[in-house]
Design a protein around this motif. Structure first.
Motif, PDB file in Angstrom:
ATOM      1  N   CYS A 251       0.844  -1.192   0.000  1.00 48.07           N
ATOM      2  CA  CYS A 251       0.000   0.000   0.000  1.00 48.07           C
ATOM      3  C   CYS A 251       0.882   1.246   0.000  1.00 48.07           C
ATOM      4  CB  CYS A 251      -0.912   0.003   1.224  1.00 48.07           C
ATOM      5  SG  CYS A 251      -2.059   1.399   1.286  1.00 48.07           S
ATOM      6  N   ASP A 252       0.484   2.250  -0.800  1.00 48.99           N
ATOM      7  CA  ASP A 252       1.223   3.517  -0.880  1.00 48.99           C
ATOM      8  C   ASP A 252       0.510   4.669  -0.178  1.00 48.99           C
ATOM      9  OD1 ASP A 252       3.132   2.256  -2.396  1.00 48.99           O
ATOM     10  OD2 ASP A 252       2.459   3.060  -4.322  1.00 48.99           O
ATOM     11  N   VAL A 260       0.401  -1.114   7.645  1.00 50.12           N
ATOM     12  CA  VAL A 260       0.516  -1.958   6.451  1.00 50.12           C
ATOM     13  C   VAL A 260       1.673  -1.565   5.524  1.00 50.12           C
ATOM     14  CG1 VAL A 260      -0.646  -2.622   4.298  1.00 50.12           C
ATOM     15  CG2 VAL A 260      -1.840  -2.808   6.477  1.00 50.12           C
ATOM     16  N   PRO A 261       1.888  -0.277   5.186  1.00 50.83           N
ATOM     17  CA  PRO A 261       3.014   0.040   4.295  1.00 50.83           C
ATOM     18  C   PRO A 261       4.371  -0.386   4.852  1.00 50.83           C
ATOM     19  CG  PRO A 261       1.513   1.903   4.445  1.00 50.83           C
ATOM     20  CD  PRO A 261       1.098   0.929   5.510  1.00 50.83           C
ATOM     21  N   LEU A 292     -11.382 -10.879  -5.330  1.00 48.40           N
ATOM     22  CA  LEU A 292     -10.077 -10.315  -5.666  1.00 48.40           C
ATOM     23  C   LEU A 292      -9.538  -9.588  -4.438  1.00 48.40           C
ATOM     24  CD1 LEU A 292     -10.933  -8.854  -9.201  1.00 48.40           C
ATOM     25  CD2 LEU A 292     -10.117 -11.152  -8.611  1.00 48.40           C
ATOM     26  N   LEU A 293      -8.289  -9.875  -4.092  1.00 51.85           N
ATOM     27  CA  LEU A 293      -7.713  -9.373  -2.838  1.00 51.85           C
ATOM     28  C   LEU A 293      -6.576  -8.395  -3.074  1.00 51.85           C
ATOM     29  CD1 LEU A 293      -7.337 -12.576  -0.623  1.00 51.85           C
ATOM     30  CD2 LEU A 293      -9.055 -10.787  -0.402  1.00 51.85           C
ATOM     31  N   GLY A 294      -6.476  -7.423  -2.176  1.00 56.69           N
ATOM     32  CA  GLY A 294      -5.340  -6.511  -2.161  1.00 56.69           C
ATOM     33  C   GLY A 294      -5.481  -5.566  -0.988  1.00 56.69           C
ATOM     34  N   GLN A 295      -4.361  -5.038  -0.485  1.00 57.56           N
ATOM     35  CA  GLN A 295      -4.445  -4.066   0.598  1.00 57.56           C
ATOM     36  C   GLN A 295      -5.164  -2.794   0.134  1.00 57.56           C
ATOM     37  OE1 GLN A 295      -1.528  -6.003   0.745  1.00 57.56           O
ATOM     38  NE2 GLN A 295      -2.143  -6.883   2.700  1.00 57.56           N
TER      39      GLN A 295
END
Length: 579
Positions: A251-252, A260-261, A292-295
């Motif tokens: 994550c940005d 998390v970053p 669908l997965l992602g931070q």
């Protein structure tokens, strides 16, 4: 020579040293009978020669593919710390996984298991039979970490009681906690044999081999590229009717409260070709729902192919901004969602966890148009106060968030919304809290994830803000938020009483073997009696209901937590569309 026992092991292979065969420019032979100009040229030429023949940048990179000249003083040494057959160390040893935290950790467990299975390990559901115990961990809140510390104490006690006739039990920590607390985990009471951060699962077989030699082994390096695109996760979900597919990692956004970053690293997206291959495979296996997965799942941006790398800049939701510069080029989330939805029209598509900033109209319109993309959007607000949102560095105001909600409901009229909220963030006043309660009432969510604030080291808040809300105040505000949330969820759910809902059956209800449970398109839980029903609408013959079936259910009652109804026929996504 070191005599102490190392607790950190060197990763991969040593880059071989190549000795410089040319005479140094400053040697007596080089200085003899040379003019000042010749000396300068000799020094310059000698330096260039040394640089050209010395170690290259690739020699110091793990897994570099560059080759070295063979023969003479440049011949390559065999620099392995472990022989290449360390992967065979698995030879039927049994590994036991425990997974904590978010769904990304469940997916990480499947990736880690896929890697170990290829190296000869076997998975066991019986802790007593395990040779290796791996905990896939979470660091989002202090309570989650304390749970792991307590579990490590239990496992260590079990390890000490293990009969000496059996192989020693190895304990490993995987995931976010390994990255955040590497030193404490290795040194505190020596509870851990192996540490592997979220980007180091490929290294697990080697780390376990090092641990078998009596040393602690660790790899918590974060990567700018690792997506595990070439590793097919071993789906371990009961019944096998739904599956999770990771599309991006990291994550940005750098929200001030979020770890998390620092535990998952920067954003990088998995190539679309790899994602589609996995979704097709799941469809062939009969999976009926893919998430669908992602931070920050909807910030997906695939730049793996040159054709994707145009000049178009990332579009954000209106009124939203980021702390980083606008990104350029890449295949965007709307493109991916479109392609995934086309793989199997009878497979539901969900995604989590998104950020509100990444909902341009094209994403919303695609959700509205496609029958198999679920009309349910997770829209984390975190707070209803502009002052708190600014301190959180969320990149939007209350007004911009509500405008987005209005736009979503306009484009997708039957949408279901869920959200995240944090109570008691740094500097939150009673007025800020009341604004959050009013936002919950105004939006009307049917699912929520609410927590009291827990400060994390490394975050912006830890360095710049003060955790000044008393624990009892946090708890009281959290309970008030939960109460309002339940009131609104019950109101939202009551609106579907009397309607017909297509439900994907998950299995037996936890409360009664006489009932089944499943979920609607809007992700609402539905409980209904277990009984044979018509094979399709208006048909006279019946069939039992099984996990993975689509059934039409008439909703009869609702609470804040679930719906109750009665199934009356089997169906499918395409068949329901025609009714």
């Amino acid at each position: 020579m070191r005599t102490g026992k190392p607790f950190l092991c060197v990763y991969g292979r040593r880059a071989p040293l190549r000795w410089l065969g040319q005479p140094r420019a400053c040697s007596s032979a080089a200085r003899a009978a040379a003019s000042p100009g010749e000396k300068r040229r000799a020094v310059s030429d000698g330096f260039r020669s040394q640089v050209a023949s010395g170690p290259r940048f690739q020699d110091f990179i793990k897994g570099a593919s560059g080759t070295l000249p063979a023969g003479g003083e440049h011949a390559e040494e065999d620099g392995h710390y472990l022989s290449e057959d360390w992967g065979a160390m698995g030879h039927s040893r049994k590994v036991y996984f425990e997974t904590y935290g978010c769904q990304m950790n469940v997916n990480d467990t499947e990736i880690a298991w896929s890697i170990l299975r290829e190296k000869g390990y076997q998975r066991t559901a019986d802790l007593k039979q395990a040779d290796v115990v791996l905990l896939v961990t979470c660091s989002v809140r202090e309570k989650a970490e304390q749970t792991i510390w307590n579990r490590l104490q239990q496992l260590t006690a079990m390890k000490r009681k293990r009969p000496k006739t059996t192989s020693p039990l190895k304990i490993g920590i995987l995931g976010c906690m390994a990255e955040r607390l590497k030193t404490e985990l290795l040194e505190r009471e020596k509870l851990v044999d192996v540490l592997a951060g979220p980007d180091a699962y490929r290294d697990l077989p080697r780390l376990l081999a090092v641990a078998d030699g009596g040393q602690q082994a660790s790899n918590v390096l974060l990567s700018l590229e690792e997506t595990y695109a070439d590793i097919m996760p071993v789906q371990h979900a009961a019944q096998g009717h739904s599956a999770f597919v990771s599309i991006m990692r990291g994550c940005d956004n750098m929200c001030s409260y979020c770890i998390v970053p620092f535990t998952r690293g920067r954003e990088r997206s998995r190539p679309v070709s790899s994602i589609l291959e996995e979704v097709r495979m799941l469809s062939d296996q009969g999976v009926k729902e893919v998430t669908l997965l992602g931070q920050n799942v909807n910030s997906y941006r695939d730049t793996s192919e040159e054709q994707f790398c145009g000049s178009e800049r990332t579009k954000l939701s209106r009124g939203f901004n980021t702390i980083y510069q606008t990104k350029q080029g890449g295949l965007r989330f709307s493109d991916l969602l479109d392609r995934v939805a086309r793989v199997d029209p009878d497979m539901r598509i969900r995604f989590t966890s998104p950020h509100p900033k990444d909902f341009p109209d094209e994403v919303l319109q695609l959700i509205a148009e496609r029958q198999n993309i679920c009309k349910q959007i997770h829209l984390p607000a975190q707070s209803g106060s502009n002052q708190v949102l600014k301190a959180m560095r969320r990149g939007y105001t209350r007004e911009a968030y509500l405008d987005l909600v209005d736009n979503i409901k306009r484009i997708i009229p039957d949408v279901s919304l869920s959200s995240d909220f944090i109570s008691g963030f740094c500097g939150e006043t009673e007025d800020d809290h009341q604004q959050t309660l009013s936002l919950i009432r105004e939006v009307g969510y049917n699912v929520g994830f609410l927590f009291a604030y827990s400060m994390r080291k490394k975050t912006h808040a830890f360095h710049r803000l003060q955790d000044d809300v008393a624990p009892q105040v946090k708890q009281r505000r959290l309970e008030e938020c939960i109460g309002v949330f339940r009131e609104e969820a019950e109101r939202v759910n009551a609106a579907v009483v009397g309607s017909r809902q297509l439900v994907l059956v998950e299995g037996e209800s936890k409360r009664s073997v006489e009932d089944l449970c499943g979920r609607t398109d809007g992700n609402m839980k539905v409980i209904f009696p277990k009984e044979d029903i018509a094979v399709q609408a208006s048909a006279s013959n019946t069939a039992p209901i099984r996990a993975g079936d689509y059934v039409l259910v008439k909703i009869l009652s609702a609470s804040s937590q679930s719906l109750r109804g009665r199934a009356y026929c089997h169906s499918s996504l395409r068949r329901t569309l025609m009714l």
